[in-house]
Design an enzyme around this catalytic site. Structure first.
Site, PDB file in Angstrom:
ATOM      1  N   HIS A  17      16.779  26.129 -16.500  1.00 53.27           N
ATOM      2  CA  HIS A  17      17.628  27.291 -16.225  1.00 53.27           C
ATOM      3  C   HIS A  17      17.969  27.982 -17.544  1.00 53.27           C
ATOM      4  CE1 HIS A  17      21.158  25.109 -17.589  1.00 53.27           C
ATOM      5  NE2 HIS A  17      20.958  24.156 -16.688  1.00 53.27           N
ATOM      6  N   HIS A  20      19.119  26.071 -20.776  1.00 51.00           N
ATOM      7  CA  HIS A  20      18.110  25.433 -21.630  1.00 51.00           C
ATOM      8  C   HIS A  20      17.372  26.492 -22.455  1.00 51.00           C
ATOM      9  CE1 HIS A  20      18.311  22.911 -17.880  1.00 51.00           C
ATOM     10  NE2 HIS A  20      18.737  22.066 -18.793  1.00 51.00           N
ATOM     11  N   CYS A 125      27.079   6.303 -15.660  1.00 51.40           N
ATOM     12  CA  CYS A 125      26.926   7.623 -15.035  1.00 51.40           C
ATOM     13  C   CYS A 125      25.474   8.041 -15.188  1.00 51.40           C
ATOM     14  CB  CYS A 125      27.846   8.657 -15.687  1.00 51.40           C
ATOM     15  SG  CYS A 125      27.457  10.339 -15.128  1.00 51.40           S
ATOM     16  N   CYS A 128      24.942  11.476 -17.004  1.00 46.13           N
ATOM     17  CA  CYS A 128      24.981  11.420 -18.473  1.00 46.13           C
ATOM     18  C   CYS A 128      23.940  10.454 -19.014  1.00 46.13           C
ATOM     19  CB  CYS A 128      26.346  10.938 -18.968  1.00 46.13           C
ATOM     20  SG  CYS A 128      27.711  12.022 -18.598  1.00 46.13           S
ATOM     21  N   CYS A 142      33.194  10.843 -13.416  1.00 43.91           N
ATOM     22  CA  CYS A 142      32.752  11.453 -14.668  1.00 43.91           C
ATOM     23  C   CYS A 142      33.119  12.937 -14.609  1.00 43.91           C
ATOM     24  CB  CYS A 142      31.234  11.306 -14.817  1.00 43.91           C
ATOM     25  SG  CYS A 142      30.560  12.401 -16.080  1.00 43.91           S
ATOM     26  N   HIS A 145      30.047  15.418 -14.505  1.00 45.55           N
ATOM     27  CA  HIS A 145      29.171  15.508 -13.336  1.00 45.55           C
ATOM     28  C   HIS A 145      29.903  15.396 -12.003  1.00 45.55           C
ATOM     29  CE1 HIS A 145      26.357  14.548 -16.612  1.00 45.55           C
ATOM     30  NE2 HIS A 145      25.585  15.392 -15.956  1.00 45.55           N
ATOM     31  N   LYS A 294      30.198  26.631 -15.885  1.00 43.49           N
ATOM     32  CA  LYS A 294      29.064  26.191 -16.681  1.00 43.49           C
ATOM     33  C   LYS A 294      27.787  26.362 -15.850  1.00 43.49           C
ATOM     34  CE  LYS A 294      26.966  22.083 -18.427  1.00 43.49           C
ATOM     35  NZ  LYS A 294      26.867  20.688 -18.044  1.00 43.49           N
ATOM     36  N   LYS A 297      22.522  22.377 -13.557  1.00 40.71           N
ATOM     37  CA  LYS A 297      21.730  21.961 -12.406  1.00 40.71           C
ATOM     38  C   LYS A 297      22.645  21.414 -11.316  1.00 40.71           C
ATOM     39  CE  LYS A 297      19.171  19.648 -15.459  1.00 40.71           C
ATOM     40  NZ  LYS A 297      18.085  19.248 -16.354  1.00 40.71           N
TER      41      LYS A 297
HETATM   42  N1  MSP Z   1      17.564  14.759 -22.327  1.00 42.88           N
HETATM   43  C1  MSP Z   1      18.804  14.968 -22.961  1.00 42.88           C
HETATM   44  C2  MSP Z   1      18.630  15.341 -24.410  1.00 42.88           C
HETATM   45  C3  MSP Z   1      17.899  14.373 -25.243  1.00 42.88           C
HETATM   46  S1  MSP Z   1      17.679  14.956 -26.864  1.00 42.88           S
HETATM   47  C4  MSP Z   1      17.122  13.644 -27.732  1.00 42.88           C
HETATM   48  C5  MSP Z   1      19.550  16.075 -22.252  1.00 42.88           C
HETATM   49  N2  MSP Z   1      18.800  16.918 -21.530  1.00 42.88           N
HETATM   50  S2  MSP Z   1      19.377  18.185 -20.729  1.00 42.88           S
HETATM   51  O1  MSP Z   1      18.266  18.668 -19.941  1.00 42.88           O
HETATM   52  O2  MSP Z   1      20.554  17.851 -20.030  1.00 42.88           O
HETATM   53  O3  MSP Z   1      19.659  19.267 -21.820  1.00 42.88           O
HETATM   54  C6  MSP Z   1      20.906  19.378 -22.456  1.00 42.88           C
HETATM   55  C7  MSP Z   1      20.828  20.530 -23.415  1.00 42.88           C
HETATM   56  O4  MSP Z   1      20.397  21.728 -22.733  1.00 42.88           O
HETATM   57  C8  MSP Z   1      22.144  20.942 -24.062  1.00 42.88           C
HETATM   58  O5  MSP Z   1      22.501  20.136 -25.154  1.00 42.88           O
HETATM   59  C9  MSP Z   1      21.825  22.364 -24.455  1.00 42.88           C
HETATM   60  O6  MSP Z   1      20.994  22.377 -25.566  1.00 42.88           O
HETATM   61  C10 MSP Z   1      21.049  22.862 -23.253  1.00 42.88           C
HETATM   62  N3  MSP Z   1      21.911  23.394 -22.219  1.00 42.88           N
HETATM   63  C11 MSP Z   1      21.920  23.010 -20.918  1.00 42.88           C
HETATM   64  N4  MSP Z   1      22.810  23.768 -20.246  1.00 42.88           N
HETATM   65  C12 MSP Z   1      23.396  24.636 -21.091  1.00 42.88           C
HETATM   66  C13 MSP Z   1      24.381  25.630 -20.957  1.00 42.88           C
HETATM   67  N5  MSP Z   1      24.929  25.921 -19.807  1.00 42.88           N
HETATM   68  N6  MSP Z   1      24.759  26.279 -22.073  1.00 42.88           N
HETATM   69  C14 MSP Z   1      24.233  25.992 -23.290  1.00 42.88           C
HETATM   70  N7  MSP Z   1      23.305  25.076 -23.446  1.00 42.88           N
HETATM   71  C15 MSP Z   1      22.846  24.392 -22.363  1.00 42.88           C
HETATM   72  O7  MSP Z   1      20.744  16.161 -22.422  1.00 42.88           O
END
Ligand code: MSP
Length: 505
Positions: A17, A20, A125, A128, A142, A145, A294, A297
């Site tokens: 989304h 990311h 969790c 997380c 949590c 989530h 926020k 997903k």
């Molecule tokens: N797989 C782990 C990360 C491992 S890194 C060694 C993870 N993945 S995640 O798919 O949940 O991605 C989290 C990251 O996605 C956040 O730290 C950020 O970089 C980005 N974001 C996801 N949603 C976001 C927002 N709503 N706003 C800003 N960044 C976002 O955690």
């Protein structure tokens, strides 16, 4: 200079989304900027595939986990291209090269005496992918989530994180810019100062993951597996070459605040234990929120980046995301604001400036840019390059784009103030008109160079419209380098009108 930048590797339990895409596009802006400065850059992103939640989704869909991740990884591979990001390598934690390196890495920690066996019972969790203490829960759930964690009891291998409390505090005190912004650094430091508990580095009873080398019954904990990607990628991204020598430890990690603890506490400790240097910097940005919620997903208010890009183009999405929210802070965005900035700032401020200037050069000077520096009242852009550079050294993407936009607006004001169409009425003003047109053309060229990292698709079109060579080397951000050219034509709109704002919803 060497600039290696990473994004988090994203979980493949769902599709990407805009949140990311935000991290990936921000990272691309930084990498491109350092490339313009002639540095040796490397840009890594990818997917985190061994999570329990990934395994569960595959099970729910009745698919073998590898078949599932192979399918969905394709969606994630498209993200960089969708947002115009020019990556060097896309890592998947299911890559053989990664798995091999993870085993080697944890074996080193084991050999260094930082691993012991124990039985663990705790609340896990799955969202997380982490154990939670009671005091981290709100009403037993949590808070991130909104789910009740599962009670898990199993034999695990533990990493002696507690041993690294002092070394980490020393690191934080010696390197004030190790974690930025400062408030995030303080958050990480106080967590460390509050005392570090050993954590479980393996998981039992799950067949999905990298087997622990000394005990095939266990897999490496998904966060340890994932963090190691930043190093493992360097060992196999370029076949036959070990890029660790070139890029480690010149690495900067870009993450959001949700995964601060893993990156700012666990990761440097793991590296120290395995005998590696710690990263140069970890920059922690905020959450992008949509309508004050926020984007996530689990909450369901997801925007597919592809939809926005299809309507507005990737440059507009990059511009809007970095300009709308101070990079580092949380911020709320709306689709209306994208539409508005597209029309008002990209279309009017920048697009019209280029159209008007090229049209005037075509009309009044038959397409020739006169080499006539020194227009009175023209905005001085001498300091722009340095300002952008300083801001971007601090990862202040918003400050940099704001400074550039001030220049765009100053150029527009100069058009209004100098009234070239009035000057053109009287041949006696010919030299002054030459100077005004040159100042506009040169100002736009400088702006295009400064903007290149933000708008990589649009800026070559701007230079082309002005008949200038496609030179984005950072030295060309200096004013006065516009070359004489004969064939400037009125440029078509850089940002054509987009009709329905709702089309992106
Ligand atoms: N797989 C782990 C990360 C491992 S890194 C060694 C993870 N993945 S995640 O798919 O949940 O991605 C989290 C990251 O996605 C956040 O730290 C950020 O970089 C980005 N974001 C996801 N949603 C976001 C927002 N709503 N706003 C800003 N960044 C976002 O955690």
């Amino acid at each position: 200079m060497t600039f290696y930048l990473t994004t988090p590797i994203y979980y493949v339990n769902a599709t990407p989304h805009i949140g990311h895409a935000y991290t990936t596009l921000a990272a691309d802006i930084l990498v491109r900027h350092h490339g313009q400065r002639g540095e040796d850059t490397f840009f890594l992103t990818g997917t985190d595939e061994h999570a329990s939640k990934v395994y569960r989704v595959a099970e729910e869909q009745g698919l073998d986990p590898k078949v599932y991740v192979d399918q969905i990884a394709e969606k994630w591979r498209e993200v960089p291209e969708q947002v115009g990001a020019d990556i060097d390598f896309f890592i998947r934690t299911t890559d053989e090269g990664h798995k091999r390196f993870v085993q080697e890495f944890v074996q080193r920690i084991y050999d260094n005496g930082d691993i012991y066996e124990d039985t663990y019972s705790g609340l896990y969790c799955v969202g997380c992918e982490a154990f939670k203490n009671e005091d981290e829960l709100v009403d037993g759930k949590c808070p991130e989530h909104d789910t009740v964690p599962e009670l898990i009891e199993e034999k695990n291998y533990f990493f002696r994180l507690s041993r690294y409390q002092e070394p980490l505090l020393k690191l934080y005190d010696e390197r004030p810019d190790f974690v930025l912004p400062d408030f995030r650094r303080n958050e990480a430091r106080s967590f460390i100062a509050g005392g570090l508990e050993d954590f479980s580095l393996s998981r039992a009873g799950q067949p999905w993951g990298v087997p622990v080398p000394w005990d095939q019954e266990q897999v490496v904990y998904v966060w340890v597996d994932a963090l190691i990607n930043y190093l493992s990628a360097l060992t196999y991204a370029t076949p036959g070459e070990d890029l660790r020598e070139r890029y480690w430890p010149h690495v900067r990690h870009l993450i959001a605040k949700d995964i601060l603890r893993f990156h700012c506490v666990y990761w440097p400790a793991l590296l120290l234990s395995a005998g590696y240097e710690v990263p140069r910097r970890i920059f922690v940005h905020g959450y992008l929120t949509l309508d004050e919620r926020k984007i996530s997903k689990s909450l369901g208010n997801v925007i597919d980046p592809l939809n926005l890009v299809d309507v507005y183009g990737s440059d507009a999405v990059r511009y809007w995301a970095t300009r709308s929210v101070q990079f580092g802070q949380d911020g709320s965005v709306s689709l209306d604001s994208l539409h508005e900035r597209y029309e008002r700032e990209l279309g009017n401020d920048l697009g019209n400036l280029v159209s008007r200037t090229t049209a005037m050069i075509a009309k009044y000077r038959d397409g020739r840019i006169p080499l006539a520096p020194g227009a009175e009242g023209a905005p001085s852009l001498d300091a722009l390059g340095q300002e952008v550079e300083t801001r971007l050294d601090d990862f202040d993407l918003t400050g940099a784009i704001d400074a550039i936009w001030d220049a765009v607006r100053a150029l527009n004001k100069f058009v209004t103030d100098s009234k070239p169409w009035e000057l053109a009425k009287d041949e006696a003003n010919a030299e002054e008109l030459d100077r005004v047109l040159y100042a506009l053309a040169d100002g736009i060229r400088v702006v295009a160079v400064a903007l290149h990292a933000f708008l990589p698709e649009t800026t070559p079109r701007i230079l082309h419209a002005l008949g200038q060579p496609e030179d984005f080397d950072w030295s060309s951000v200096t004013p006065g380098k516009t070359v004489e050219t004969e064939d400037v034509e009125p440029a078509p709109p850089l940002f054509p009108r987009v009709e329905a704002p709702a089309a992106a919803a």
